[in-house]
Write a protein that holds these residues in place. Sequence first.
Motif, PDB file in Angstrom:
ATOM      1  N   PRO A 297       0.831  -1.208   0.000  1.00 42.40           N
ATOM      2  CA  PRO A 297       0.000   0.000   0.000  1.00 42.40           C
ATOM      3  C   PRO A 297       0.859   1.249   0.000  1.00 42.40           C
ATOM      4  O   PRO A 297       1.915   1.303   0.613  1.00 42.40           O
ATOM      5  N   GLY A 298       0.377   2.265  -0.715  1.00 39.36           N
ATOM      6  CA  GLY A 298       1.113   3.517  -0.822  1.00 39.36           C
ATOM      7  C   GLY A 298       1.965   3.617  -2.070  1.00 39.36           C
ATOM      8  O   GLY A 298       2.616   4.641  -2.285  1.00 39.36           O
ATOM      9  N   THR A 299       1.944   2.574  -2.901  1.00 33.91           N
ATOM     10  CA  THR A 299       2.723   2.615  -4.142  1.00 33.91           C
ATOM     11  C   THR A 299       2.079   3.590  -5.126  1.00 33.91           C
ATOM     12  O   THR A 299       0.863   3.578  -5.320  1.00 33.91           O
ATOM     13  N   VAL A 300       2.916   4.444  -5.739  1.00 35.53           N
ATOM     14  CA  VAL A 300       2.422   5.433  -6.703  1.00 35.53           C
ATOM     15  C   VAL A 300       2.176   4.739  -8.031  1.00 35.53           C
ATOM     16  O   VAL A 300       3.064   4.101  -8.589  1.00 35.53           O
ATOM     17  N   VAL A 301       0.955   4.855  -8.527  1.00 37.10           N
ATOM     18  CA  VAL A 301       0.582   4.268  -9.808  1.00 37.10           C
ATOM     19  C   VAL A 301       0.748   5.287 -10.924  1.00 37.10           C
ATOM     20  O   VAL A 301       1.245   4.966 -11.998  1.00 37.10           O
ATOM     21  N   ALA A 302       0.324   6.517 -10.688  1.00 29.01           N
ATOM     22  CA  ALA A 302       0.396   7.543 -11.735  1.00 29.01           C
ATOM     23  C   ALA A 302       0.678   8.889 -11.094  1.00 29.01           C
ATOM     24  O   ALA A 302       0.283   9.164  -9.942  1.00 29.01           O
ATOM     25  N   LEU A 303       1.353   9.742 -11.861  1.00 27.41           N
ATOM     26  CA  LEU A 303       1.617  11.130 -11.470  1.00 27.41           C
ATOM     27  C   LEU A 303       1.105  12.009 -12.601  1.00 27.41           C
ATOM     28  O   LEU A 303       1.450  11.809 -13.761  1.00 27.41           O
ATOM     29  N   PHE A 304       0.244  12.971 -12.262  1.00 24.25           N
ATOM     30  CA  PHE A 304      -0.312  13.835 -13.296  1.00 24.25           C
ATOM     31  C   PHE A 304      -0.508  15.238 -12.721  1.00 24.25           C
ATOM     32  O   PHE A 304      -0.532  15.440 -11.495  1.00 24.25           O
ATOM     33  N   SER A 305      -0.655  16.187 -13.649  1.00 24.27           N
ATOM     34  CA  SER A 305      -0.907  17.586 -13.262  1.00 24.27           C
ATOM     35  C   SER A 305      -2.212  18.035 -13.895  1.00 24.27           C
ATOM     36  O   SER A 305      -2.646  17.497 -14.920  1.00 24.27           O
ATOM     37  N   VAL A 306      -2.834  19.058 -13.281  1.00 21.21           N
ATOM     38  CA  VAL A 306      -4.082  19.609 -13.791  1.00 21.21           C
ATOM     39  C   VAL A 306      -3.936  21.130 -13.911  1.00 21.21           C
ATOM     40  O   VAL A 306      -3.195  21.762 -13.155  1.00 21.21           O
ATOM     41  N   ARG A 307      -4.647  21.706 -14.880  1.00 16.30           N
ATOM     42  CA  ARG A 307      -4.673  23.154 -15.052  1.00 16.30           C
ATOM     43  C   ARG A 307      -5.951  23.539 -15.762  1.00 16.30           C
ATOM     44  O   ARG A 307      -6.578  22.707 -16.433  1.00 16.30           O
ATOM     45  N   ASP A 308      -6.338  24.824 -15.626  1.00 21.96           N
ATOM     46  CA  ASP A 308      -7.527  25.362 -16.273  1.00 21.96           C
ATOM     47  C   ASP A 308      -7.184  26.759 -16.758  1.00 21.96           C
ATOM     48  O   ASP A 308      -6.687  27.602 -15.996  1.00 21.96           O
ATOM     49  N   ARG A 309      -7.420  27.018 -18.027  1.00 23.27           N
ATOM     50  CA  ARG A 309      -7.058  28.306 -18.614  1.00 23.27           C
ATOM     51  C   ARG A 309      -7.983  29.425 -18.165  1.00 23.27           C
ATOM     52  O   ARG A 309      -7.699  30.599 -18.396  1.00 23.27           O
ATOM     53  N   ASP A 310      -9.100  29.079 -17.557  1.00 18.90           N
ATOM     54  CA  ASP A 310      -9.973  30.119 -17.017  1.00 18.90           C
ATOM     55  C   ASP A 310      -9.349  30.703 -15.763  1.00 18.90           C
ATOM     56  O   ASP A 310      -8.322  30.231 -15.263  1.00 18.90           O
ATOM     57  N   SER A 311     -10.001  31.738 -15.262  1.00 18.03           N
ATOM     58  CA  SER A 311      -9.470  32.422 -14.090  1.00 18.03           C
ATOM     59  C   SER A 311     -10.499  32.413 -12.985  1.00 18.03           C
ATOM     60  O   SER A 311     -11.670  32.104 -13.197  1.00 18.03           O
ATOM     61  N   GLY A 312     -10.045  32.811 -11.824  1.00 14.94           N
ATOM     62  CA  GLY A 312     -10.959  32.890 -10.695  1.00 14.94           C
ATOM     63  C   GLY A 312     -11.524  31.528 -10.366  1.00 14.94           C
ATOM     64  O   GLY A 312     -10.845  30.497 -10.402  1.00 14.94           O
ATOM     65  N   ALA A 313     -12.812  31.569 -10.008  1.00 15.74           N
ATOM     66  CA  ALA A 313     -13.463  30.314  -9.669  1.00 15.74           C
ATOM     67  C   ALA A 313     -13.523  29.377 -10.865  1.00 15.74           C
ATOM     68  O   ALA A 313     -13.514  28.149 -10.714  1.00 15.74           O
ATOM     69  N   ASN A 314     -13.580  29.966 -12.070  1.00 21.07           N
ATOM     70  CA  ASN A 314     -13.623  29.124 -13.265  1.00 21.07           C
ATOM     71  C   ASN A 314     -12.336  28.343 -13.483  1.00 21.07           C
ATOM     72  O   ASN A 314     -12.332  27.339 -14.208  1.00 21.07           O
ATOM     73  N   GLY A 315     -11.264  28.778 -12.870  1.00 22.01           N
ATOM     74  CA  GLY A 315      -9.991  28.087 -13.022  1.00 22.01           C
ATOM     75  C   GLY A 315      -9.571  27.309 -11.801  1.00 22.01           C
ATOM     76  O   GLY A 315      -8.482  26.722 -11.781  1.00 22.01           O
ATOM     77  N   LYS A 316     -10.421  27.281 -10.765  1.00 11.45           N
ATOM     78  CA  LYS A 316     -10.102  26.521  -9.569  1.00 11.45           C
ATOM     79  C   LYS A 316     -10.517  25.067  -9.787  1.00 11.45           C
ATOM     80  O   LYS A 316     -11.690  24.784 -10.061  1.00 11.45           O
ATOM     81  N   ILE A 317      -9.574  24.151  -9.606  1.00 16.41           N
ATOM     82  CA  ILE A 317      -9.799  22.748  -9.978  1.00 16.41           C
ATOM     83  C   ILE A 317      -9.767  21.865  -8.746  1.00 16.41           C
ATOM     84  O   ILE A 317      -8.955  22.057  -7.832  1.00 16.41           O
ATOM     85  N   SER A 318     -10.652  20.899  -8.748  1.00 16.01           N
ATOM     86  CA  SER A 318     -10.630  19.827  -7.741  1.00 16.01           C
ATOM     87  C   SER A 318     -10.654  18.486  -8.481  1.00 16.01           C
ATOM     88  O   SER A 318     -11.276  18.351  -9.527  1.00 16.01           O
ATOM     89  N   CYS A 319      -9.958  17.488  -7.910  1.00 17.23           N
ATOM     90  CA  CYS A 319      -9.862  16.161  -8.542  1.00 17.23           C
ATOM     91  C   CYS A 319     -10.504  15.127  -7.629  1.00 17.23           C
ATOM     92  O   CYS A 319     -10.423  15.222  -6.396  1.00 17.23           O
ATOM     93  N   ALA A 320     -11.124  14.136  -8.245  1.00 19.31           N
ATOM     94  CA  ALA A 320     -11.780  13.073  -7.487  1.00 19.31           C
ATOM     95  C   ALA A 320     -11.606  11.762  -8.232  1.00 19.31           C
ATOM     96  O   ALA A 320     -11.596  11.720  -9.462  1.00 19.31           O
ATOM     97  N   LEU A 321     -11.477  10.673  -7.452  1.00 19.23           N
ATOM     98  CA  LEU A 321     -11.375   9.317  -7.998  1.00 19.23           C
ATOM     99  C   LEU A 321     -12.703   8.631  -7.757  1.00 19.23           C
ATOM    100  O   LEU A 321     -13.193   8.561  -6.623  1.00 19.23           O
ATOM    101  N   GLU A 322     -13.278   8.110  -8.819  1.00 18.23           N
ATOM    102  CA  GLU A 322     -14.638   7.582  -8.735  1.00 18.23           C
ATOM    103  C   GLU A 322     -14.641   6.132  -8.257  1.00 18.23           C
ATOM    104  O   GLU A 322     -13.946   5.290  -8.811  1.00 18.23           O
TER     105      GLU A 322
END
Length: 790
Positions: A297-322
Amino acid sequence: MAIARQVLCVCAFLSLPHAGAEPIRYSVAEEAESGSLVGKLAEDAGLTPAQLSARRARLVSDDGRQHFRLDRASGRLVVAGRLDREELCGQAASCMLPFELLLAEPLQFFRVEVALEDINDHSPVFREDRISFRIPETSDLGSRFPLEGARDLDIGHNGIQSYNIYPENANDNAPIFTKEVYIGQVLENMPEGSVVLTVLATDQDAGVNGDISYQLSQAVGQSDSAFVIDPKTGEIKLTKPLDFEDSDHHELRVRATDGGGLSAICKVLVEVVDVNDNAPELVVSSFSSPLPENTVPGTVVALFSVRDRDSGANGKISCALEDQLLFSLRPAYKNYYELVTVSALDREETAQYVLSVTAADAGSPPLTTTQTFTVDVSDVNDNAPVFNQTSYTMYVRENNVPTVFVGAVSAADADVGLNAKVTYSLAPAQAAERPRCSCISVNSENGHVFVLRPLDYEHLRQTEVTVVASDAGSPPLRANVTVRLVVLDENDNAPLVLYPGQESGAASSELVPVSAEAGYLITKVVAVDADSGQNSWLSYHLLRATEPGLFTVAVQSGEVRLRRPVTDRDSVKQKLVVLVRDNGQPPLSATAALSALLLKDFSDVRLPHSSAATEEQDGSLTTYLIISLAFVSLLFLISAAVFVARKVCRRKELQAGHVLYGADNLQSGLADAAAAGTLPRAYCYEISLTTGSGNSEFKFLKPILPSLPHSTVPRARAPRRDRISPVSLSAQRTWHQTILGLSLHDSSTLFPSTSRALHTQTLQCSWEDGIQAASCGHGSSTENLYVQLV
């Protein structure tokens, strides 16, 4: 995968010394040639070139563009291609190009920033080659006439420093805008033709000099293709939708010119209002698949980055695993996330996981982007083979052919590949166990079980072996199962008659009273069969008999009984053959021969003291018989008439008499009859003879019962003590006569000591006073018959 090993230690990156430190900064002039040195990155990061290669160092940027290149051999950071500051940063005061140096094993980040310095590579440019001013002759000294500025893409001292003007004649009132600066806002998704705002200029002159027309010009470095102005009304409209992500504001210059050539300029600032029109972007830096199922447990499977070209709240990102319990997301560095395992994996339960990571912004409505990671789980030999039965029972018929197939064992392994390849073998017997039968073999590939040699049910009815199933993993895992081999009986043993004995010699005789009723038990045939089951089920059948209708044999028990009462027409001596047959296919059988004597009356007869005494007496008897025969011959002529008359008178009495048994034969018959329990009641016989010659002319009946000890046979009382007249005995086989109530049959078998034919002789018998016995003889030979009747 090679990248998989890069992220095994990412979970501890925050503790690394350079993860949160100040970035390493360099500067380079724009338009530098490809390969130009930027800085000694390895040295500044405290690394050696060898470490760069061993840890697979690489450069990572947010936008994915690689402006610089890392030379792993030397550890130097060099320019990767042409760098145009004006293209990359526009008119910004500073132009900074950030990126990260990413190392693996263990994972480590170094932030790097390169400042791109401006060079004087652009000349000032006017929008129009020729500009005309209309200056009225009445213009006061110091009057101002707006001039559209020249455009220079460089900045600082490389930009425009001074202008020179040349005055001309014109009218006396220039247009005047109602505002020096017009500010308008427009949504970036507004359609083409939308009015942004309207500018207004006035001119106090009249006529042509008061007619104002509007022209649109943008600030230096900005394109005017997105806006158009109505020359009469001053309305500024969109020629295409704006993009907030390209530019969040636009600065326009609007010139108002009157008919006399005088003009005025105002500034128009158009602010682009961001609309949530850009979904988040998810960029995968590394991904490991397949994963061993014993991954901690704790092994890293993937490393990724996120970004949004919008600004303000439109550019604030949250990630979730389904919908995942075995994996989770955790923030790593800046806008990086790690996909890690949170518990052990089991390939046998799930061989592949499809993980959906959703990045959502905070706009209204929110926009989302989903990235799918397909993680394959590689097998580890963590499952032993499992037999499809807890034990096996196999059957083989005895007398089987060698190497006969009797069944198969089967084991399955939940693993795959070599870890699931099962081979079979026999487990060696333990020291404490009995040696197992070496007659069983198992095929190592398919588990088929064979019996190597013929088996005999009567010697081996069942045996057990242990079969081991092993996989080909490293180390191999095993499972055991017990295989029980049951030998099935074949009908290969004929019945064996235990009673009556069938040894070489005369068949045993049973005594049957002539007064017995139908159903009277004569004897019982006892037989056994070494087989089992229906092969040992015995049935008894009367095969032959002197009088077939007189006897019956119970099919199941072997009891021989009278079918009907005895009649005078029935022969005294009856011979029977009983067939004993088993229930096998085909059936096997044996026969039992026995005889029965039909007697009118019989009682115990005393037997000699021992077999040795009997043999001695038989020798003496022979001598006496010779003398008796000679004596009888002399008396025959004299006594013939008397004997013949007596014979006729007593014929009926003789027919109802008893049979005299030989001593040694009678003992054998009595013992067997008593042991088998075939006599309806207790009878005991004892005969005592004087010592006779082995050449005796007389012979007793052959034995039908085994010898009994002399001590076990009691003497009996004689019914009377009168003397018997001499009797003439005939040697013919059908002749019989009664003496003292005993029937004498076939004088050739009367005495066992001789088999010679006895011709017409005279035998004299008389009672001896006080001895309760009859003495019979002829000539000088005398046989003493001690008979006791009960």
